[in-house]
Design a protein around this motif. Structure first.
Motif, PDB file in Angstrom:
ATOM      1  N   GLU A  25      39.346  28.622  49.677  1.00  0.00           N
ATOM      2  CA  GLU A  25      38.464  27.629  49.074  1.00  0.00           C
ATOM      3  C   GLU A  25      38.860  27.354  47.628  1.00  0.00           C
ATOM      4  OE1 GLU A  25      34.256  28.149  49.870  1.00  0.00           O
ATOM      5  OE2 GLU A  25      34.807  29.146  51.737  1.00  0.00           O
ATOM      6  N   ASP A  26      38.014  27.791  46.677  1.00  0.00           N
ATOM      7  CA  ASP A  26      38.265  27.382  45.296  1.00  0.00           C
ATOM      8  C   ASP A  26      39.004  28.429  44.480  1.00  0.00           C
ATOM      9  OD1 ASP A  26      36.273  29.212  45.299  1.00  0.00           O
ATOM     10  OD2 ASP A  26      34.954  28.132  43.918  1.00  0.00           O
ATOM     11  N   ARG A  27      39.362  29.553  45.067  1.00  0.00           N
ATOM     12  CA  ARG A  27      40.075  30.549  44.266  1.00  0.00           C
ATOM     13  C   ARG A  27      41.081  31.348  45.098  1.00  0.00           C
ATOM     14  NH1 ARG A  27      34.798  33.155  42.121  1.00  0.00           N
ATOM     15  NH2 ARG A  27      34.224  31.003  42.457  1.00  0.00           N
ATOM     16  N   PHE A  28      41.882  32.139  44.380  1.00  0.00           N
ATOM     17  CA  PHE A  28      42.916  32.909  45.056  1.00  0.00           C
ATOM     18  C   PHE A  28      42.429  34.328  45.352  1.00  0.00           C
ATOM     19  CE2 PHE A  28      45.393  29.736  42.744  1.00  0.00           C
ATOM     20  CZ  PHE A  28      46.254  29.300  43.739  1.00  0.00           C
ATOM     21  N   VAL A  29      42.950  34.887  46.450  1.00  0.00           N
ATOM     22  CA  VAL A  29      42.662  36.271  46.791  1.00  0.00           C
ATOM     23  C   VAL A  29      43.996  37.012  46.832  1.00  0.00           C
ATOM     24  CG1 VAL A  29      41.685  37.798  48.552  1.00  0.00           C
ATOM     25  CG2 VAL A  29      40.750  35.489  48.232  1.00  0.00           C
ATOM     26  N   LEU A 443      46.194  39.364  35.354  1.00  0.00           N
ATOM     27  CA  LEU A 443      46.212  38.105  34.601  1.00  0.00           C
ATOM     28  C   LEU A 443      47.608  37.538  34.330  1.00  0.00           C
ATOM     29  CD1 LEU A 443      43.223  38.473  32.102  1.00  0.00           C
ATOM     30  CD2 LEU A 443      43.260  37.535  34.404  1.00  0.00           C
ATOM     31  N   PRO A 444      48.579  38.366  33.879  1.00  0.00           N
ATOM     32  CA  PRO A 444      49.896  37.764  33.626  1.00  0.00           C
ATOM     33  C   PRO A 444      50.510  37.134  34.881  1.00  0.00           C
ATOM     34  CG  PRO A 444      49.745  39.901  32.575  1.00  0.00           C
ATOM     35  CD  PRO A 444      48.545  39.775  33.457  1.00  0.00           C
ATOM     36  N   LEU A 445      50.297  37.754  36.050  1.00  0.00           N
ATOM     37  CA  LEU A 445      50.830  37.178  37.292  1.00  0.00           C
ATOM     38  C   LEU A 445      50.107  35.877  37.613  1.00  0.00           C
ATOM     39  CD1 LEU A 445      51.184  40.315  39.566  1.00  0.00           C
ATOM     40  CD2 LEU A 445      53.027  38.847  38.752  1.00  0.00           C
ATOM     41  N   LEU A 446      48.814  35.904  37.455  1.00  0.00           N
ATOM     42  CA  LEU A 446      47.992  34.731  37.734  1.00  0.00           C
ATOM     43  C   LEU A 446      48.370  33.562  36.813  1.00  0.00           C
ATOM     44  CD1 LEU A 446      45.762  34.304  39.760  1.00  0.00           C
ATOM     45  CD2 LEU A 446      44.124  35.120  38.058  1.00  0.00           C
ATOM     46  N   GLY A 447      48.795  33.899  35.605  1.00  0.00           N
ATOM     47  CA  GLY A 447      49.175  32.880  34.627  1.00  0.00           C
ATOM     48  C   GLY A 447      50.262  31.949  35.139  1.00  0.00           C
ATOM     49  N   PRO A 454      45.240  24.635  37.955  1.00  0.00           N
ATOM     50  CA  PRO A 454      44.454  25.064  36.791  1.00  0.00           C
ATOM     51  C   PRO A 454      43.071  25.611  37.130  1.00  0.00           C
ATOM     52  CG  PRO A 454      44.891  22.685  36.754  1.00  0.00           C
ATOM     53  CD  PRO A 454      45.744  23.280  37.830  1.00  0.00           C
ATOM     54  N   ARG A 455      42.318  24.865  37.934  1.00  0.00           N
ATOM     55  CA  ARG A 455      40.933  25.264  38.170  1.00  0.00           C
ATOM     56  C   ARG A 455      40.833  26.533  39.029  1.00  0.00           C
ATOM     57  NH1 ARG A 455      36.045  24.090  37.147  1.00  0.00           N
ATOM     58  NH2 ARG A 455      34.524  24.738  38.717  1.00  0.00           N
ATOM     59  N   GLN A 456      41.626  26.575  40.091  1.00  0.00           N
ATOM     60  CA  GLN A 456      41.589  27.739  40.979  1.00  0.00           C
ATOM     61  C   GLN A 456      42.041  28.993  40.233  1.00  0.00           C
ATOM     62  OE1 GLN A 456      42.931  24.785  41.580  1.00  0.00           O
ATOM     63  NE2 GLN A 456      42.889  24.215  43.746  1.00  0.00           N
ATOM     64  N   CYS A 457      43.072  28.800  39.410  1.00  0.00           N
ATOM     65  CA  CYS A 457      43.615  29.920  38.642  1.00  0.00           C
ATOM     66  C   CYS A 457      42.564  30.447  37.665  1.00  0.00           C
ATOM     67  CB  CYS A 457      44.858  29.424  37.906  1.00  0.00           C
ATOM     68  SG  CYS A 457      45.461  30.519  36.663  1.00  0.00           S
ATOM     69  N   ALA A 458      41.862  29.524  36.988  1.00  0.00           N
ATOM     70  CA  ALA A 458      40.850  29.923  36.006  1.00  0.00           C
ATOM     71  C   ALA A 458      39.696  30.658  36.684  1.00  0.00           C
ATOM     72  CB  ALA A 458      40.345  28.689  35.271  1.00  0.00           C
ATOM     73  N   LEU A 459      39.254  30.124  37.829  1.00  0.00           N
ATOM     74  CA  LEU A 459      38.148  30.758  38.557  1.00  0.00           C
ATOM     75  C   LEU A 459      38.527  32.167  39.011  1.00  0.00           C
ATOM     76  CD1 LEU A 459      36.701  27.943  40.836  1.00  0.00           C
ATOM     77  CD2 LEU A 459      35.414  29.414  39.272  1.00  0.00           C
TER      78      LEU A 459
END
Lengths: 484, 139
Positions: A25-29, A443-447, A454-459
């Motif tokens: 959905e709106d974010r990564f797992v 966080l560094p990987l997610l960056g 942008p939005r999914q990454c931030a969430l």
């Protein structure tokens, strides 16, 4: 995207880390993670080990981007990252702006020089051989003398890195003529008018040089070709993450992030630098909303000794240690510098580590934050501000292996809301905030996903954090402000 | 030939901003490229701006009566910073009380300012003088 999975890899100077994310959905797992020592001689070896572990079904070595099971993004800080030397004119003006620009491009600044480059400056540049030298100074139509003389000095030197010129546009022709036989990138002036910042073109120029120059020769070019993706310097991935969180998540318009490693402490902030309604007068440049500073003398292992030197007064003040106890702490620190892989073995060593972490945080925060001083004038009292106002920062995020480990163990992270040591001016430190920990160090990987999602990454970033402590200043430094 | 750069500001802890805005508009109209530092400007800020912009003149205002103490030493600092040739103009209510203007002028000329103006000078004359002084320095 045919698959809803992505792989992110960060090639660090010691470890190559990776994770496979599934978009739900709106974010990564996070589905799986992998880590292997960085293969310094040929970076793709470690990279493929990690990717193969994350997604064993495919033969990654012989794939192309078209038939890879999912897209791959990667960042790198291998071999010490992107080394930049900065040459400006007035220290608190063009030179300071150049430093902000280089940091915000993910660089490590190895030296900065104001005014004229002397022979000894040139020889230290030759010795350090930075990847990039950022040359600037003078507003557009302003001072030409220093940049041309400095270009002349560089032309006669043995420095063979790329020179990025971002000074007075009236001097562009002379600078290009003088540096005709060098790799020279010309971009817009980073201070076109006095006090006005124009950082983006320099950031972009440095990013391009990173791709063209740094990527080749370390085997990264093979990865670029295989996966049709461009790597970013690791700190830039983190900076992009900070930006998308600030731009997309409600309630995160004033926050800071500390990335504490063995060698450096990086401090990021997303906050308005100057709040005109607070009755203060701004002195000097208004710093950018998104700011990164890097402290090369503050770190938990490689830089432990310099952290102790810088932080000795702070450590003595917060620990109440006797002379003998301070000596024992120093002894521990000296041991760390030679044995950088050391992990605390007992309670006292864990306490030493938390003290060192406190010193890294305290000094990096004090250097990142601006200050104000009270001034009495014929018209009454006013406040004069220099640097960035962090008072409204309501969240501080801690990332990096040491802070993650400390949070998992339940040790408190010391973040001071006021100057522990006597200072001339009042620092503009966060007054009321929560501390959130990146316990999984994701966080560094997610960056790496910040630009594309942008939005999914931030969430994903904000929901992965753990609130560990609340801080509140008992007596705010300034209760009220007088309108100027 | 691009416009000549000049630096403008109100020195010390003086917050008088109206005259400063008028001066900025006037000198911009008169063809100068003005870097206006606004109010509460320190000597160091004047000098930093003059170096970066390669200004030919620094125009210092002072209205609140502390001009003498705020303005002293600017010439020496300019010399220290390599701005030996820069023109220094000063104007406003430079001292408290009823000191006759010639005395005030003499005091500030001694401090190394090239031109000194009271509160009631003609801006037209000032910009003419400034252009002539800059031309004379260029020779």
């Amino acid at each position: 995207m045919t698959s809803n999975r992505v792989i992110c890899v960060d090639i660090g100077s010691t470890y190559t880390k990776g994770a496979i994310f599934r978009l739900a959905e709106d974010r990564f797992v996070v589905e799986a993670r992998a880590v292997t020592p960085t293969t310094v001689d040929y970076l793709p070896d470690g990279f493929f080990t990690v990717v193969q572990q994350l997604s064993p079904g495919a033969d990654w070595h012989n794939l192309t981007a078209a038939d890879a099971p999912c897209p791959v993004y990667f960042s790198s800080s291998a071999k010490g990252g992107l080394k930049v030397a900065v040459v400006g004119l007035v220290p608190e003006m063009s030179l300071q702006i150049a430093r902000l620009a280089a940091f915000s491009a993910g660089a490590r600044i190895c030296a900065s020089y104001p005014y004229r480059l002397t022979r000894s400056c040139i020889s230290s540049i030759e010795k350090a051989q930075p990847d990039i030298l950022l040359l600037c100074g003078g507003t557009d139509g302003g001072n030409e003398r220093y940049v041309t003389e400095n270009a002349q000095a560089l032309a006669a030197s043995d420095f063979n890195g790329t020179i990025v010129y971002a000074g007075n546009n009236a001097a562009v022709d002379r600078v290009s003529d003088l540096l005709a036989d060098r790799e020279l990138v010309i971009c817009e002036n980073l201070m076109p008018d006095f006090g006005r910042l124009n950082i983006e073109p320099v950031r972009e120029a440095i990013r391009r040089v990173f791709l063209d120059r740094i990527v080749s020769g370390k085997g990264l070019d093979r990865l670029v070709a295989a996966f049709a993706t461009q790597p970013v310097p690791t700190p830039l991935a983190v900076l992009n993450l900070v930006r998308v969180v600030g731009e997309n998540i409600e309630g995160w318009q004033n926050f800071a992030l500390i990335d504490m490693g063995g060698a450096t402490t990086d401090f990021y902030s997303f906050a308005d630098a100057y709040n005109p309604d607070s009755g203060t007068i701004m002195k000097g440049i208004v710093e950018p909303k998104l700011k990164r500073t890097v402290e090369g003398d503050l770190g938990m292992r490689v830089s432990a000794e310099s952290t102790f030197e810088t932080g000795e007064a702070y450590l003595a003040a917060v620990s109440d240690f006797s002379t003998e106890q301070m000596a024992a702490l120093k002894n521990y620190v000296m041991g760390l510098t030679t044995n950088t892989g050391h992990l605390p073995a007992n309670a006292i060593e864990r306490y030493y580590d938390s003290l060192l972490a406190g010193a890294c945080i305290y000094h990096s925060l004090m250097r990142h934050a601006g200050s104000i001083e009270e001034v009495f004038t014929a018209k009454g009292r006013v406040w004069a501000q220099t640097g960035k106002d962090l008072r409204r920062v309501s969240r501080i995020v801690g990332t990096g292996g040491y802070l993650a480990a400390m949070a998992r163990e339940g040790s408190a992270v010391a973040i001071s809301d006021r100057a522990v040591l006597p200072t001339e001016k009042t620092p503009l430190l966060p007054e009321k905030f929560v501390y959130l920990s990146d316990n999984d160090y994701i966080l560094p990987l997610l960056g790496n996903l910040a630009e594309k999602f942008p939005r999914q990454c931030a969430l994903t970033a904000v929901s992965s954090l753990t609130v560990t402590q609340h801080y509140e200043v008992k007596e705010p430094c300034q209760r009220e402000f007088i309108k100027a | 030939m691009s416009a000549t750069n000049i630096v403008l500001g109100v020195i010390g802890f003086d917050c008088h901003s109206v005259g400063n805005k008028i001066l900025e508009a006037w000198f911009t109209e008169s063809g100068f490229k003005v870097t206006n530092l606004g109010v509460m400007v320190s000597q160091e800020e004047f000098i930093a701006a003059a170096i970066e912009t390669d200004a030919k003149a620094i125009l210092v205002s002072s209205l609140y009566g502390h001009g003498e103490i705020d303005c002293a030493g600017l010439r020496e600092k300019c010399i220290e910073k390599g701005l030996e040739d820069i023109l220094l103009y000063v104007g406003g209510n430079l001292v408290v009380g009823k000191t006759p203007f010639p005395q005030v002028e003499e005091k500030f000329l001694k401090m190394g300012y090239d031109r000194v103006f009271g509160p009631d000078c003609s801006l037209e004359k000032v910009s003419e003088m400034l252009k002539a002084d800059i031309a004379a320095k260029a020779k």
